[in-house]
Design a protein around this motif. Structure first.
Motif, short mmCIF file in Angstrom:
data_model
loop_
_atom_site.label_atom_id
_atom_site.label_comp_id
_atom_site.label_asym_id
_atom_site.label_seq_id
_atom_site.Cartn_x
_atom_site.Cartn_y
_atom_site.Cartn_z
N GLU A 1 38.37 41.02 32.28
CA GLU A 1 37.93 42.19 33.05
C GLU A 1 38.95 42.54 34.14
OE1 GLU A 1 35.61 45.32 34.69
OE2 GLU A 1 35.57 44.32 32.73
N LEU A 2 39.39 41.53 34.86
CA LEU A 2 40.40 41.76 35.89
C LEU A 2 41.68 42.32 35.29
CD1 LEU A 2 41.79 41.47 38.67
CD2 LEU A 2 42.18 39.05 38.10
N ASN A 3 42.16 41.72 34.21
CA ASN A 3 43.43 42.16 33.63
C ASN A 3 43.34 43.57 33.05
OD1 ASN A 3 45.04 39.99 34.30
ND2 ASN A 3 44.51 38.82 32.47
N SER A 4 42.17 43.96 32.54
CA SER A 4 42.03 45.34 32.06
C SER A 4 42.14 46.32 33.22
CB SER A 4 40.70 45.51 31.33
OG SER A 4 39.60 45.43 32.23
N ARG A 5 41.63 45.94 34.37
CA ARG A 5 41.73 46.80 35.55
C ARG A 5 43.15 46.83 36.10
NH1 ARG A 5 36.64 47.80 38.44
NH2 ARG A 5 34.89 47.11 37.14
N LEU A 6 43.83 45.68 36.04
CA LEU A 6 45.24 45.65 36.46
C LEU A 6 46.08 46.56 35.58
CD1 LEU A 6 45.70 41.83 37.16
CD2 LEU A 6 45.84 43.65 38.86
N GLU A 7 45.89 46.46 34.27
CA GLU A 7 46.66 47.29 33.34
C GLU A 7 46.36 48.77 33.54
OE1 GLU A 7 45.49 45.25 29.71
OE2 GLU A 7 47.58 44.63 29.45
N ALA A 8 45.11 49.09 33.86
CA ALA A 8 44.72 50.49 34.05
C ALA A 8 45.45 51.12 35.24
CB ALA A 8 43.21 50.60 34.25
N ARG A 9 45.83 50.31 36.21
CA ARG A 9 46.54 50.86 37.36
C ARG A 9 48.05 50.59 37.26
NH1 ARG A 9 43.59 48.22 42.26
NH2 ARG A 9 44.54 50.03 43.28
N GLY A 10 48.50 50.15 36.08
CA GLY A 10 49.92 49.95 35.85
C GLY A 10 50.47 48.64 36.37
N ALA A 11 49.59 47.69 36.70
CA ALA A 11 50.03 46.38 37.20
C ALA A 11 50.09 45.37 36.06
CB ALA A 11 49.08 45.90 38.29
N THR A 12 50.78 44.28 36.30
CA THR A 12 50.96 43.26 35.28
C THR A 12 49.75 42.31 35.25
OG1 THR A 12 53.35 43.32 35.64
CG2 THR A 12 52.47 41.38 34.50
N PRO A 13 49.21 42.02 34.06
CA PRO A 13 48.12 41.05 33.96
C PRO A 13 48.55 39.69 34.50
CG PRO A 13 48.35 42.28 31.92
CD PRO A 13 49.55 42.62 32.76
N VAL A 14 47.58 38.89 34.94
CA VAL A 14 47.87 37.57 35.50
C VAL A 14 47.25 36.48 34.63
CG1 VAL A 14 48.06 38.43 37.87
CG2 VAL A 14 45.84 37.65 37.02
N PRO A 15 47.88 35.31 34.59
CA PRO A 15 47.28 34.19 33.85
C PRO A 15 46.19 33.52 34.67
CG PRO A 15 49.36 33.52 34.81
CD PRO A 15 49.20 34.99 35.13
N VAL A 16 45.38 32.72 34.01
CA VAL A 16 44.26 32.08 34.68
C VAL A 16 44.71 31.09 35.74
CG1 VAL A 16 43.94 30.15 33.07
CG2 VAL A 16 41.94 31.16 34.24
N ASN A 17 45.96 30.57 35.62
CA ASN A 17 46.40 29.57 36.59
C ASN A 17 46.59 30.13 37.99
OD1 ASN A 17 48.91 30.88 36.47
ND2 ASN A 17 49.96 29.20 35.44
#
Length: 296
Positions: A176-192
């Motif tokens: 969910e977080l990574n989909s929101r990051l991608e929607a604003r043009g940001a890079t997804p993050v790993p769980v670590n």
């Protein structure tokens, strides 16, 4: 059906995590989790909030200290357990670990304003860490008489963790977080980035872990303490030891803000010790407000 997708312990607080396939979950969390801590000369603890280069220090524990088949029972081992530390540009350092936990000189340490005692592990490892971090520091270990009560909805104990013994997040929350990051043009993050102990997979929606009040996994049982308030450590690239802010905190603030701060994941106390393994089913026995959340 939700299951454990990953187990991670952090032998040295603030340093890199170590993925394991199985482990003993004791009252203080996964075996070896935050057993050691890096402190400054005055005893104040160091974390990635203050020095993100800690992420470059990769610890490993070799030689079993406990028998996973018999909770809490010590076993005889042929080789002496050791803590090995690695970092770029320097020879690894290996430290013999006293299974009794009594080795070292007592030293007053401070953790989030609270005073504890740590056992100083000597000048050699202190010199190694000081070289890596380019600042004077020491390595301390949790002493055998460590007596710490952690708060929250289910009180418990822990070693040198920030608060409760176990931090759990789910891959659905991360998605969910990574989909929101991608929607604003940001890079997804790993769980670590979130430094969890238990990673869960299999929920139908995000943030279901927030609603677990009591659950069993493997031989162990855990009780909810509080949601996890996130800090600047989430902006540190765990592979490079560099801050990459303002994400993911900026995006989390859009939809995960409460009065105390921005949340992601939940913390738990261990109410029954036992062996846990990757692949174990997460069996929730009590939900928040006695009802299963919509994402279950």
């Amino acid at each position: 059906m939700a299951r454990i997708a990953a187990l991670v312990h952090y032998p040295v607080k603030g340093c890199a995590g170590v993925e394991i396939t199985e482990g003993l979950l004791s009252d203080a969390g996964l075996a070896h989790d935050r057993t050691f801590m890096v402190v400054e000369s005055d005893g104040g603890f160091l974390s990635q909030r203050k020095d993100p280069r800690l992420a470059l220090v990769r610890p490993a524990i070799t030689g079993a200290m406990t028998d996973l088949g018999d909770v809490g029972a010590a076993t005889e081992v042929e080789d002496i357990p050791r803590l090995t530390l690695e970092a770029p540009g320097i020879e690894p350092f290996s430290l013999a670990v006293d299974p009794s936990g009594e080795a070292g000189v007592p030293m007053a340490v401070r953790l989030h304003g609270l005073s504890f005692s740590g056992l100083d592990q000597g000048d050699e490892v202190a010199g190694w860490l000081s070289t890596v971090l380019n600042r004077p520091c020491r390595l301390v270990r949790v002493p055998p008489d460590h007596d710490r009560l952690t708060g929250g909805e289910t009180p418990g104990t822990s070693g040198f963790a920030d608060s409760s013994a176990v931090l759990a997040v789910s891959l659905q929350s991360l998605a969910e977080l990574n989909s929101r990051l991608e929607a604003r043009g940001a890079t997804p993050v790993p769980v670590n980035r979130f430094r969890p102990n238990v990673v869960i997979d299999g929920w139908r929606g995000p943030h279901v872990e927030d609603d677990m009040r009591r659950f069993e996994v493997g031989q162990a049982e855990l009780g909810f303490t509080t949601v996890a308030i996130r800090c600047a450590v989430t902006t540190v690239d765990q592979a490079t030891g560099e801050r990459k802010g303002p994400e993911p905190l900026r995006t989390l603030a859009d939809y995960r803000r409460i009065a105390r701060g921005v949340t992601f994941g939940a913390k738990f106390s261990v109410t029954r010790a036992g062996k846990v393994s990757v692949g174990d089913e997460v069996r929730v026995t009590r939900w928040a407000e006695d009802g299963a959340p919509s994402g279950e």
